[in-house]
Design a protein around this motif. Structure first.
Motif, PDB file in Angstrom:
ATOM      1  N   ASN A  65       0.831  -1.203   0.000  1.00 54.04           N
ATOM      2  CA  ASN A  65       0.000   0.000   0.000  1.00 54.04           C
ATOM      3  C   ASN A  65       0.868   1.256   0.000  1.00 54.04           C
ATOM      4  N   ASN A  66       1.860   1.281   0.882  1.00 59.51           N
ATOM      5  CA  ASN A  66       2.742   2.454   0.945  1.00 59.51           C
ATOM      6  C   ASN A  66       3.571   2.612  -0.326  1.00 59.51           C
ATOM      7  N   ARG A  67       3.894   1.481  -0.944  1.00 59.68           N
ATOM      8  CA  ARG A  67       4.621   1.559  -2.211  1.00 59.68           C
ATOM      9  C   ARG A  67       3.750   2.196  -3.292  1.00 59.68           C
ATOM     10  N   ASP A  68       2.469   1.823  -3.329  1.00 59.19           N
ATOM     11  CA  ASP A  68       1.552   2.430  -4.300  1.00 59.19           C
ATOM     12  C   ASP A  68       1.355   3.914  -4.016  1.00 59.19           C
ATOM     13  N   LEU A  69       1.247   4.253  -2.731  1.00 61.83           N
ATOM     14  CA  LEU A  69       1.074   5.658  -2.374  1.00 61.83           C
ATOM     15  C   LEU A  69       2.304   6.482  -2.753  1.00 61.83           C
ATOM     16  N   GLU A 121       6.827  17.521  -3.297  1.00 61.28           N
ATOM     17  CA  GLU A 121       8.069  16.900  -2.852  1.00 61.28           C
ATOM     18  C   GLU A 121       7.977  16.473  -1.389  1.00 61.28           C
ATOM     19  N   ALA A 122       7.316  17.304  -0.573  1.00 66.01           N
ATOM     20  CA  ALA A 122       7.108  16.919   0.829  1.00 66.01           C
ATOM     21  C   ALA A 122       6.230  15.674   0.923  1.00 66.01           C
ATOM     22  N   SER A 123       5.247  15.556   0.036  1.00 60.85           N
ATOM     23  CA  SER A 123       4.387  14.365   0.014  1.00 60.85           C
ATOM     24  C   SER A 123       5.196  13.125  -0.351  1.00 60.85           C
ATOM     25  N   VAL A 124       6.140  13.287  -1.276  1.00 57.99           N
ATOM     26  CA  VAL A 124       7.004  12.153  -1.648  1.00 57.99           C
ATOM     27  C   VAL A 124       7.864  11.724  -0.462  1.00 57.99           C
ATOM     28  N   VAL A 125       8.438  12.716   0.230  1.00 53.41           N
ATOM     29  CA  VAL A 125       9.263  12.399   1.404  1.00 53.41           C
ATOM     30  C   VAL A 125       8.440  11.689   2.469  1.00 53.41           C
ATOM     31  N   ASP A 126       7.233  12.175   2.692  1.00 46.44           N
ATOM     32  CA  ASP A 126       6.360  11.542   3.686  1.00 46.44           C
ATOM     33  C   ASP A 126       6.006  10.121   3.267  1.00 46.44           C
ATOM     34  N   ALA A 127       5.720   9.907   1.989  1.00 43.16           N
ATOM     35  CA  ALA A 127       5.403   8.564   1.496  1.00 43.16           C
ATOM     36  C   ALA A 127       6.608   7.629   1.619  1.00 43.16           C
ATOM     37  N   GLU A 128       7.817   8.155   1.346  1.00 39.82           N
ATOM     38  CA  GLU A 128       9.022   7.343   1.517  1.00 39.82           C
ATOM     39  C   GLU A 128       9.231   6.957   2.977  1.00 39.82           C
ATOM     40  N   ILE A 173      -5.472   8.447  -3.889  1.00 40.41           N
ATOM     41  CA  ILE A 173      -4.871   7.973  -2.641  1.00 40.41           C
ATOM     42  C   ILE A 173      -5.926   7.309  -1.754  1.00 40.41           C
ATOM     43  N   ASN A 174      -7.082   7.942  -1.659  1.00 43.67           N
ATOM     44  CA  ASN A 174      -8.148   7.374  -0.836  1.00 43.67           C
ATOM     45  C   ASN A 174      -8.630   6.041  -1.391  1.00 43.67           C
ATOM     46  N   MET A 175      -8.688   5.917  -2.713  1.00 46.11           N
ATOM     47  CA  MET A 175      -9.123   4.662  -3.315  1.00 46.11           C
ATOM     48  C   MET A 175      -8.096   3.561  -3.055  1.00 46.11           C
ATOM     49  N   ALA A 176      -6.809   3.900  -3.154  1.00 44.98           N
ATOM     50  CA  ALA A 176      -5.771   2.905  -2.867  1.00 44.98           C
ATOM     51  C   ALA A 176      -5.835   2.465  -1.413  1.00 44.98           C
ATOM     52  N   ASN A 177      -6.020   3.419  -0.513  1.00 44.65           N
ATOM     53  CA  ASN A 177      -6.140   3.071   0.906  1.00 44.65           C
ATOM     54  C   ASN A 177      -7.358   2.200   1.169  1.00 44.65           C
ATOM     55  N   ALA A 178      -8.477   2.522   0.524  1.00 47.27           N
ATOM     56  CA  ALA A 178      -9.703   1.738   0.724  1.00 47.27           C
ATOM     57  C   ALA A 178      -9.524   0.314   0.213  1.00 47.27           C
ATOM     58  N   ARG A 179      -8.822   0.165  -0.899  1.00 49.33           N
ATOM     59  CA  ARG A 179      -8.601  -1.176  -1.453  1.00 49.33           C
ATOM     60  C   ARG A 179      -7.801  -2.031  -0.479  1.00 49.33           C
ATOM     61  N   TYR A 180      -6.701  -1.494   0.017  1.00 48.44           N
ATOM     62  CA  TYR A 180      -5.873  -2.261   0.940  1.00 48.44           C
ATOM     63  C   TYR A 180      -6.562  -2.440   2.292  1.00 48.44           C
ATOM     64  N   GLU A 181      -7.318  -1.439   2.705  1.00 43.47           N
ATOM     65  CA  GLU A 181      -8.065  -1.562   3.962  1.00 43.47           C
ATOM     66  C   GLU A 181      -9.045  -2.736   3.879  1.00 43.47           C
ATOM     67  N   TYR A 182      -9.711  -2.865   2.741  1.00 39.63           N
ATOM     68  CA  TYR A 182     -10.658  -3.972   2.568  1.00 39.63           C
ATOM     69  C   TYR A 182      -9.935  -5.319   2.618  1.00 39.63           C
ATOM     70  N   MET A 183      -8.832  -5.434   1.899  1.00 36.93           N
ATOM     71  CA  MET A 183      -8.105  -6.708   1.867  1.00 36.93           C
ATOM     72  C   MET A 183      -7.550  -7.060   3.245  1.00 36.93           C
ATOM     73  N   ILE A 184      -7.095  -6.051   3.981  1.00 30.45           N
ATOM     74  CA  ILE A 184      -6.566  -6.304   5.327  1.00 30.45           C
ATOM     75  C   ILE A 184      -7.664  -6.788   6.253  1.00 30.45           C
ATOM     76  N   ARG A 185      -8.837  -6.167   6.193  1.00 32.12           N
ATOM     77  CA  ARG A 185      -9.941  -6.586   7.056  1.00 32.12           C
ATOM     78  C   ARG A 185     -10.417  -7.992   6.708  1.00 32.12           C
ATOM     79  N   VAL A 186     -10.401  -8.337   5.435  1.00 29.92           N
ATOM     80  CA  VAL A 186     -10.761  -9.701   5.034  1.00 29.92           C
ATOM     81  C   VAL A 186      -9.768 -10.705   5.614  1.00 29.92           C
ATOM     82  N   LYS A 187      -8.476 -10.365   5.568  1.00 27.16           N
ATOM     83  CA  LYS A 187      -7.457 -11.245   6.143  1.00 27.16           C
ATOM     84  C   LYS A 187      -7.672 -11.415   7.646  1.00 27.16           C
ATOM     85  N   ILE A 188      -8.027 -10.329   8.312  1.00 25.99           N
ATOM     86  CA  ILE A 188      -8.256 -10.407   9.757  1.00 25.99           C
ATOM     87  C   ILE A 188      -9.451 -11.299  10.063  1.00 25.99           C
ATOM     88  N   LEU A 189     -10.523 -11.165   9.299  1.00 27.45           N
ATOM     89  CA  LEU A 189     -11.704 -12.005   9.519  1.00 27.45           C
ATOM     90  C   LEU A 189     -11.394 -13.475   9.251  1.00 27.45           C
TER      91      LEU A 189
END
Length: 464
Positions: free
Chosen positions: A145-149, A192-199, A442-458
């Protein structure tokens, strides 16, 4: 040749984690290296040893003893039991046997208790493995997820730089609004600050995975080919909870701890019961002053008495046996002094300061506490499953809503980009449209991974 082998080993050690690792490889490394899991396995081995130790109580206790010493002064000769006043070298050897025959089924209940504790430790180790697999999977997904972001942040910066080149040319020629050029320079700094934060976020998630794998080097992970569309989760929260009660190792461990506590109560009740035991002893000793006397002949000796015949006294004589003393050998004494004892002992508790009563009460409290712990675990589990299920449902809906939002913002951005490039609109309209699209992606990428993570937890809660 030896140096070549060493260099080859060092080379492969250094490059072992430069290649990208799959999710399964990360899981395998974690199961092999994770410290928390190793500690859980040590606790299981401790329970195994405790069970073996309790089982050994069935066997009789056989002990041997031996001592050797020198005594000076008045003492008792261990060979003759006479008082002596001289230096004495002594030695003794013994063999004793003890076997408990009955004590209120203490041994049987103790074995059963430790067996339940071992099974509980095995279940807890399995639970630790399941939790570790889940943690590694979530950390792995977080890296993706962070790599995609980070990729989105870099694309955003690249798109802004393209517009900067055009605005700089206009600015140098004195055309257009000069503020547009300075504004986009500020936007570049923001991107550029967003890139640094994502890194930074990506590095943090990689460090978390390395910690779970117990690695000194930072791992690289492979991409996972996800389905283009997310499949809706079919099970309800109630169904997941029912599966968890039947399959989750932590629930089974709590149940086994309850059974162990029940047996522990029965063990404590054995303090009320008489103890019947069998004992036997074999003992012998040695004394340096022990002697044996051998007959060597006879001789006539006067007794001190007289017989008078015709007024003449004649001394009375008798035959006296002559002996010579001889030291008795060490092994001969051990053999001659050998004695044995066999018997049955009955120890009946009459009053022990109410220790038995207090012990039984404490064990009953521990039993009730273990039952409450199971209920508390069930309640927490049910709440966690409901929260994970609700978050999964929300992320699934958000993902599809954000898909529509991204499509709408893409069209809006394309229009505003053309208008801004042709000088029809200003920078504010362009950057507003661009920021809306970037946030939606960004929100769509987060939602996608959030869904997959919750499925794994269940699925983890289901024991799958």
């Amino acid at each position: 040749m030896k140096q070549f082998v060493i260099l080859s080993f060092l080379f492969f050690s250094l490059t072992a984690f430069t290649q990208e690792l799959s999710l399964q490889e990360c899981v395998d490394l974690a199961l092999q290296n994770n410290i928390a899991l190793k500690r859980s396995e040590l606790q299981k081995h401790t329970a195994e040893i405790n069970l073996k130790s309790t089982r050994s109580g069935i066997l009789p206790q056989l002990n041997a003893s031996y001592n050797l010493g020198i005594n000076n002064g008045r003492s008792i000769d261990p060979y003759t039991n006479d008082y002596i006043d001289q230096q004495l070298k002594f030695s003794s050897a013994g063999l004793s046997l003890y076997n408990q025959l009955f004590k209120g089924f203490e041994l049987r209940n103790s074995i059963q208790r430790d067996r339940f504790n071992l099974q509980a430790s095995e279940a807890e180790t399995e639970q630790a493995q399941q939790q570790l697999i889940l943690d590694v999977t979530l950390a792995y997904f977080q890296i993706l997820n962070n790599r995609d972001l980070l990729q989105l942040a870099r694309l955003r910066l690249e798109a802004t730089k393209k517009q900067t080149d055009r605005l700089k040319s206009l600015y140098d020629q004195g055309e257009g609004n000069p503020a547009d050029f300075t504004d986009i320079l500020g936007q570049i700094s923001n991107d550029e600050a967003s890139v640094v934060d994502a890194e930074t976020q990506l590095e943090r998630s990689v460090l978390e995975l390395a910690n779970l794998l117990n690695l000194d080097t930072l791992p690289k992970v492979q991409e996972i080919a996800f389905l283009a569309e997310l499949e809706k989760y079919k099970l309800s929260a109630t169904e997941v909870y029912e599966d968890a009660l039947n399959n989750l190792a932590t629930i089974e461990a709590k149940r086994l701890r309850i059974e162990a506590s029940k047996e522990d109560v029965q063990v404590s009740r054995s303090f009320y019961s008489p103890e019947i035991s069998l004992f036997a002893q074999l003992h012998t000793n040695y004394s340096s002053v022990a002697r044996t006397f051998n007959e060597t002949g006879t001789r006539l000796v006067e007794t001190g008495n007289f017989i008078t015949l015709d007024e003449v006294n004649y001394p009375v004589k008798t035959n006296q046996t002559l002996f010579t003393d001889e030291k008795i050998g060490y092994l001969d004494q051990l053999n001659n002094n050998l004695n044995s004892v066999v018997g049955v002992a009955v120890d009946i508790p009459i009053f022990n300061g109410l220790r038995a009563k207090r012990t039984v009460k404490l064990k009953k409290i521990e039993l009730e506490d273990s039952k409450l712990e199971l209920e508390d675990t069930k309640n927490d589990l049910q709440q966690e499953i409901r929260m994970a299920w609700n978050q999964m449902q929300a992320s699934y809906r958000n993902y599809h809503l954000l898909q529509e939002q991204v499509e709408a913002y893409e069209k809006s951005y394309q229009v505003n980009e053309v208008r801004f490039t042709n000088g029809v609109s200003n920078f504010v309209e362009y950057i507003f449209s661009k920021n809306n699209l970037d946030r939606a992606r960004i929100n769509m990428a987060n939602a996608r991974y959030e869904y997959m993570i919750r499925v794994k937890i269940l699925e983890y809660y289901r024991g799958a």
